[in-house]
Design a protein around this motif. Structure first.
Motif, PDB file in Angstrom:
ATOM      1  N   ALA A   1       0.835  -1.206   0.000  1.00  0.00           N
ATOM      2  CA  ALA A   1       0.000   0.000   0.000  1.00  0.00           C
ATOM      3  C   ALA A   1       0.868   1.254   0.000  1.00  0.00           C
ATOM      4  CB  ALA A   1      -0.925  -0.007   1.211  1.00  0.00           C
ATOM      5  N   PHE A   2       1.980   1.220   0.740  1.00  0.00           N
ATOM      6  CA  PHE A   2       2.872   2.378   0.761  1.00  0.00           C
ATOM      7  C   PHE A   2       3.466   2.612  -0.631  1.00  0.00           C
ATOM      8  CE2 PHE A   2       7.015   4.331   0.920  1.00  0.00           C
ATOM      9  CZ  PHE A   2       6.769   5.466   1.689  1.00  0.00           C
ATOM     10  N   ASN A   3       3.963   1.549  -1.250  1.00  0.00           N
ATOM     11  CA  ASN A   3       4.564   1.693  -2.578  1.00  0.00           C
ATOM     12  C   ASN A   3       3.542   2.170  -3.608  1.00  0.00           C
ATOM     13  OD1 ASN A   3       7.108   0.931  -1.684  1.00  0.00           O
ATOM     14  ND2 ASN A   3       6.798  -1.232  -2.160  1.00  0.00           N
ATOM     15  N   HIS A   4       2.289   1.734  -3.441  1.00  0.00           N
ATOM     16  CA  HIS A   4       1.220   2.211  -4.331  1.00  0.00           C
ATOM     17  C   HIS A   4       0.984   3.713  -4.123  1.00  0.00           C
ATOM     18  CE1 HIS A   4      -2.433   2.171  -6.729  1.00  0.00           C
ATOM     19  NE2 HIS A   4      -3.060   2.773  -5.725  1.00  0.00           N
ATOM     20  N   LEU A   5       1.047   4.158  -2.867  1.00  0.00           N
ATOM     21  CA  LEU A   5       0.880   5.581  -2.555  1.00  0.00           C
ATOM     22  C   LEU A   5       1.989   6.400  -3.212  1.00  0.00           C
ATOM     23  CD1 LEU A   5      -0.805   7.633  -0.826  1.00  0.00           C
ATOM     24  CD2 LEU A   5       0.935   7.330   0.954  1.00  0.00           C
ATOM     25  N   VAL A   6       3.228   5.901  -3.155  1.00  0.00           N
ATOM     26  CA  VAL A   6       4.349   6.598  -3.794  1.00  0.00           C
ATOM     27  C   VAL A   6       4.129   6.674  -5.306  1.00  0.00           C
ATOM     28  CG1 VAL A   6       6.826   6.533  -4.276  1.00  0.00           C
ATOM     29  CG2 VAL A   6       6.000   5.959  -2.001  1.00  0.00           C
TER      30      VAL A   6
ATOM     31  N   GLU B   1       2.791   9.940 -10.073  1.00  0.00           N
ATOM     32  CA  GLU B   1       1.888  10.152 -11.211  1.00  0.00           C
ATOM     33  C   GLU B   1       1.210  11.522 -11.144  1.00  0.00           C
ATOM     34  OE1 GLU B   1       0.149   9.373 -14.771  1.00  0.00           O
ATOM     35  OE2 GLU B   1       1.529   8.002 -13.760  1.00  0.00           O
ATOM     36  N   GLU B   2       0.777  11.910  -9.948  1.00  0.00           N
ATOM     37  CA  GLU B   2       0.001  13.142  -9.799  1.00  0.00           C
ATOM     38  C   GLU B   2       0.857  14.399  -9.662  1.00  0.00           C
ATOM     39  OE1 GLU B   2      -2.939  12.942  -6.719  1.00  0.00           O
ATOM     40  OE2 GLU B   2      -3.783  11.041  -7.436  1.00  0.00           O
TER      41      GLU B   2
ATOM     42  N   GLU C   1      10.049   7.995 -12.360  1.00  0.00           N
ATOM     43  CA  GLU C   1       9.387   6.707 -12.187  1.00  0.00           C
ATOM     44  C   GLU C   1       9.127   6.442 -10.705  1.00  0.00           C
ATOM     45  OE1 GLU C   1      13.141   3.669 -12.137  1.00  0.00           O
ATOM     46  OE2 GLU C   1      12.661   4.596 -14.075  1.00  0.00           O
ATOM     47  N   PRO C   2       8.132   5.581 -10.402  1.00  0.00           N
ATOM     48  CA  PRO C   2       7.867   5.240  -9.000  1.00  0.00           C
ATOM     49  C   PRO C   2       9.060   4.524  -8.382  1.00  0.00           C
ATOM     50  CG  PRO C   2       6.037   4.587 -10.411  1.00  0.00           C
ATOM     51  CD  PRO C   2       7.179   4.958 -11.314  1.00  0.00           C
TER      52      PRO C   2
END
Length: 357
Positions: free
Chosen positions: A263-268, A273-274, A295-296
């Motif tokens: 979930a943390f990596n998805h938030l990053v 992206e935003e 890049e993430p």
């Protein structure tokens, strides 16, 4: 969790869940180790289950599931296949299992000598993103928090804010950051302290309890009373209604009642992206770095940055080792070996700030 005779067990570490799978392909088993040893599939599966119990309390469940059971299953279903190879670590696991089921030493040596070894250059090496990605994220998230975001934005991006302002300086492992106590800031005698957790599971022989309070130790550091500290306190206050074990707020979709590494990596990734990709403020940084776009990145990749920063500040090698929670100083040196790239990327971001102003 799971009956002994079940093909699926679930191990819970207090932080993560890992499944242990004992299913075998009957045809492949009988063609390989079943034929070699003359042991029935049912008996072999029971041996695997007993071996997992034998490993319990010695290894974390991820290691038991991935580096033990999975490797052994591959061995007993593919032994002597032309394309069957194992790493040195994998062969060690096979030797340990064969010894556990009372295979004579001479037979163990004969069997393992027939296994082809995966060379180092055949292994997939973990590749870090260019350092510039991390420093651009650090610059942007701090810019957002300096401009007093509303409560929702403050709460949403706070894990990233904590990540760049704490773990870019104090070299925490990703899971150590995620199990930071909820009330991690306290004041005493006009001093401010940060309480974090360090794993006990990375140092030599140890017992694994699968319990955060036993597998991690509390460590406290005196820290300056800066805006970062006040923002941590504000986040704790804004999220005080949620009864939770750890600092970061979680939602009902997250398992284990915590913000997971995924979930943390998805938030990053969402933040990049935003706020980063397509942001003209960082055109020079992108151009100077020779990348097509940002890049993430992932949580654990901040650790080498912190090590390089400590080294660059002339903290001394032993201080680096202690803050990284390493036993051997040679382990630490591997982390700050990327110091030249860190300094170069820092210079690019510093110049980018001047251009923006």
């Amino acid at each position: 969790e799971g009956d002994f005779s079940s093909d699926k067990w679930m191990g819970y570490s207090g932080v993560k869940k890992f499944g242990m799978d004992y299913t075998l392909d009957s045809e492949l088993y009988n063609k390989h180790i079943g034929k070699e040893f003359g042991i029935t599939e049912k008996t072999m599966k029971n041996m695997l289950r007993c071996y997992a119990i034998y490993c319990n309390g010695v290894y974390v469940y991820q290691t038991i599931a991935r580096d033990k059971i999975s490797v052994i299953k591959d061995f007993i279903q593919r032994y002597k296949d032309k394309d069957f190879k194992l790493t040195t670590t994998g062969i060690t696991s096979i030797k340990d299992f064969l010894g556990f089921i009372n295979t004579p030493n001479k037979q163990i040596e004969q069997i393992t000598s027939n296994i082809r070894l995966i060379k180092n250059d055949e292994k997939a090496q973990r590749k870090l993103s260019p350092i510039i990605n991390y420093l651009v994220i650090e610059n942007e998230i701090n810019s957002i928090y300096r401009n007093d975001p509303n409560d929702e934005a403050f709460k949403k991006w706070f894990p990233i804010y904590f990540w760049v302002n704490i773990t870019f300086i104090l070299p925490l492992r990703a899971t150590e950051m995620l199990v930071t106590p909820k009330n991690c800031i306290y004041r005493e005698n006009d001093k401010t302290f940060l309480k974090i957790r360090r794993t006990r599971l990375k140092k030599g022989n140890r017992t694994v309890y699968y319990d955060v309070n036993k597998d991690y130790k509390d460590s406290t550091y005196e820290v300056p009373d800066t805006e970062v500290v006040r923002n941590i306190e504000r986040y704790i206050e804004l999220t005080s209604e949620q009864d939770r074990r750890f600092l970061f707020e979680y939602n009902e979709l997250m398992i284990n009642d915590m913000l997971s590494l995924q979930a943390f990596n998805h938030l990053v990734a969402t933040f990049v992206e935003e706020h980063i990709i397509g942001n003209s403020r960082y055109d020079f940084a992108k151009y100077a770095s020779g990348i097509t776009d940002f890049e993430p990145v992932t949580a654990g990749d901040s650790r080498p940055i912190a090590m390089a920063n400590l080294y660059f500040q002339k903290s001394g090698e032993d201080i680096c080792r202690q803050l990284a929670d390493h036993i051997n100083i040679n382990t630490s040196s591997g982390y700050y070996s990327n110091i030249s790239e860190t300094i170069w990327a820092s210079s690019v971001v510093h110049l980018q700030k001047k251009l923006d102003n």
